[in-house]
Design a protein around this motif. Structure first.
Motif, PDB file in Angstrom:
ATOM      1  N   LYS A  23       0.907  -0.781  -0.131  1.00 40.73           N
ATOM      2  CA  LYS A  23      -0.114   0.138  -0.027  1.00 40.73           C
ATOM      3  C   LYS A  23       0.764   1.310   0.490  1.00 40.73           C
ATOM      4  CE  LYS A  23      -3.951   2.218   0.251  1.00 40.73           C
ATOM      5  NZ  LYS A  23      -5.212   2.075   1.200  1.00 40.73           N
ATOM      6  N   LYS A  24       2.164   1.060   0.705  1.00 36.89           N
ATOM      7  CA  LYS A  24       3.403   1.817   0.732  1.00 36.89           C
ATOM      8  C   LYS A  24       3.142   2.821  -1.247  1.00 36.89           C
ATOM      9  CE  LYS A  24       4.576   1.314   5.272  1.00 36.89           C
ATOM     10  NZ  LYS A  24       5.472   1.103   6.247  1.00 36.89           N
ATOM     11  N   VAL A  25       3.467   1.714  -1.801  1.00 39.35           N
ATOM     12  CA  VAL A  25       3.941   2.128  -2.871  1.00 39.35           C
ATOM     13  C   VAL A  25       3.141   2.429  -3.465  1.00 39.35           C
ATOM     14  CG1 VAL A  25       5.292   0.227  -4.649  1.00 39.35           C
ATOM     15  CG2 VAL A  25       6.057  -0.132  -2.544  1.00 39.35           C
ATOM     16  N   ARG A 118      11.554  -4.623  -1.683  1.00 36.98           N
ATOM     17  CA  ARG A 118      11.462  -5.379  -0.364  1.00 36.98           C
ATOM     18  C   ARG A 118      10.985  -4.385   0.094  1.00 36.98           C
ATOM     19  NH1 ARG A 118      17.036  -7.040   2.941  1.00 36.98           N
ATOM     20  NH2 ARG A 118      16.517  -8.982   3.730  1.00 36.98           N
ATOM     21  N   GLY A 119      10.428  -5.383   1.351  1.00 38.92           N
ATOM     22  CA  GLY A 119       9.137  -5.223   2.529  1.00 38.92           C
ATOM     23  C   GLY A 119       9.632  -5.026   3.540  1.00 38.92           C
ATOM     24  N   TYR A 120       9.027  -4.546   4.555  1.00 39.66           N
ATOM     25  CA  TYR A 120       9.706  -4.914   6.209  1.00 39.66           C
ATOM     26  C   TYR A 120       8.455  -6.249   6.548  1.00 39.66           C
ATOM     27  CZ  TYR A 120       9.644  -5.558  11.133  1.00 39.66           C
ATOM     28  OH  TYR A 120      10.147  -5.476  12.351  1.00 39.66           O
ATOM     29  N   ASP A 121       8.871  -7.624   6.871  1.00 48.51           N
ATOM     30  CA  ASP A 121       8.988  -8.831   6.580  1.00 48.51           C
ATOM     31  C   ASP A 121       8.722  -9.976   8.339  1.00 48.51           C
ATOM     32  OD1 ASP A 121       8.056 -11.209   6.741  1.00 48.51           O
ATOM     33  OD2 ASP A 121       8.935 -12.018   4.462  1.00 48.51           O
ATOM     34  N   THR A 122       7.698  -9.822   9.126  1.00 48.04           N
ATOM     35  CA  THR A 122       7.760  -9.740  10.271  1.00 48.04           C
ATOM     36  C   THR A 122       6.713 -11.474  10.274  1.00 48.04           C
ATOM     37  OG1 THR A 122       6.206  -9.382  11.215  1.00 48.04           O
ATOM     38  CG2 THR A 122       8.627  -8.493  11.126  1.00 48.04           C
ATOM     39  N   PHE A 123       6.964 -12.254   8.983  1.00 48.00           N
ATOM     40  CA  PHE A 123       6.211 -13.483   9.228  1.00 48.00           C
ATOM     41  C   PHE A 123       6.482 -14.363   9.550  1.00 48.00           C
ATOM     42  CE2 PHE A 123       4.240 -16.989   7.209  1.00 48.00           C
ATOM     43  CZ  PHE A 123       2.764 -17.131   7.069  1.00 48.00           C
ATOM     44  N   LYS A 140      13.735   5.759  -1.273  1.00 45.19           N
ATOM     45  CA  LYS A 140      14.980   5.428  -2.759  1.00 45.19           C
ATOM     46  C   LYS A 140      13.548   4.449  -3.580  1.00 45.19           C
ATOM     47  CE  LYS A 140      18.930   3.850  -3.997  1.00 45.19           C
ATOM     48  NZ  LYS A 140      20.314   3.180  -4.055  1.00 45.19           N
ATOM     49  N   ASP A 141      13.059   3.054  -2.878  1.00 44.51           N
ATOM     50  CA  ASP A 141      12.436   2.139  -3.377  1.00 44.51           C
ATOM     51  C   ASP A 141      11.205   3.555  -3.406  1.00 44.51           C
ATOM     52  OD1 ASP A 141      13.884   0.481  -2.369  1.00 44.51           O
ATOM     53  OD2 ASP A 141      12.549  -0.213  -0.463  1.00 44.51           O
ATOM     54  N   LEU A 142      10.265   4.207  -3.156  1.00 42.02           N
ATOM     55  CA  LEU A 142       9.424   5.106  -3.327  1.00 42.02           C
ATOM     56  C   LEU A 142       9.279   5.022  -4.839  1.00 42.02           C
ATOM     57  CD1 LEU A 142       7.382   5.564  -0.103  1.00 42.02           C
ATOM     58  CD2 LEU A 142       7.106   3.625  -1.462  1.00 42.02           C
ATOM     59  N   GLU A 143      10.497   5.636  -4.592  1.00 40.22           N
ATOM     60  CA  GLU A 143      11.343   7.221  -5.994  1.00 40.22           C
ATOM     61  C   GLU A 143      11.387   5.679  -6.917  1.00 40.22           C
ATOM     62  OE1 GLU A 143      11.916   9.663  -8.365  1.00 40.22           O
ATOM     63  OE2 GLU A 143      10.941  10.324  -6.740  1.00 40.22           O
ATOM     64  N   LYS A 144      11.658   5.221  -6.804  1.00 38.93           N
ATOM     65  CA  LYS A 144      12.291   3.552  -7.849  1.00 38.93           C
ATOM     66  C   LYS A 144      10.658   3.586  -8.413  1.00 38.93           C
ATOM     67  CE  LYS A 144      16.219   1.519  -6.141  1.00 38.93           C
ATOM     68  NZ  LYS A 144      17.048   0.908  -6.175  1.00 38.93           N
ATOM     69  N   ALA A 145       9.409   3.307  -7.571  1.00 36.56           N
ATOM     70  CA  ALA A 145       8.193   2.320  -7.937  1.00 36.56           C
ATOM     71  C   ALA A 145       7.591   3.690  -8.680  1.00 36.56           C
ATOM     72  CB  ALA A 145       7.038   2.351  -6.979  1.00 36.56           C
TER      73      ALA A 145
END
Length: 163
Positions: A23-25, A118-123, A140-145
């Protein structure tokens, strides 16, 4: 020319629950054009036939897009559409998009963009070690998106000029 000037309508069907990474992306790209976000668990059977471009977005669950996204695409994706994929993951491996790509082929859709970060993962057991990908997706990830989305739309616009 921008996506707004072309009046191209974009629908993105998504699943984002665990940490909201996907959702952030999507929030980072939604204002770049006439983009409508549909949460797969809330939208029902949306008629996607009026959209020029259709995206599917999900975190990765057991090396695949969430089951609800796969089921939705099988049932509701019209044939002969331009499609793209967005996904977030804890660990980067190949093959995450394989099942979605198979659905697209069966529906004669053209896949013309894949973005993953990459995303935060605690599964599961990852929770015991504090998870993977803390702080991701980051700026940086969001700018690439955003760059991915802009380049994909520019490709679609150039394609329209050639038709």
């Amino acid at each position: 020319m921008t996506i707004q000037e072309e009046n191209m309508k974009v629908a993105i069907i998504f699943y984002s629950r665990h940490h909201g990474n996907t959702k952030k992306v999507l929030e980072a790209i939604k204002d770049l054009g006439d983009v409508t976000l549909f949460d797969v668990l809330e939208c029902g059977d949306v008629d996607l036939s009026g959209y020029d471009i259709i995206g599917f977005a999900s975190g990765i669950y057991f090396n695949n897009f969430h089951k609800s996204i796969l089921d939705y695409a099988r049932k509701n994706l019209p044939e002969n559409k331009k499609v793209f994929l967005i996904h977030t993951y804890g660990c980067k491996f190949k093959g995450y998009t394989r099942d979605m790509e198979k659905i697209f082929q069966e529906k004669f859709c053209e896949l013309f963009g894949i973005f993953g970060c990459r995303g935060y993962d605690t599964f599961g057991p990852l929770k015991l070690i504090g998870g993977l990908g803390k702080g991701r997706p980051n700026d940086k990830d969001l700018e690439k998106a955003r760059e991915f989305f802009k380049s994909m739309v520019q490709y679609r616009e150039r394609e329209g000029e050639l038709a």
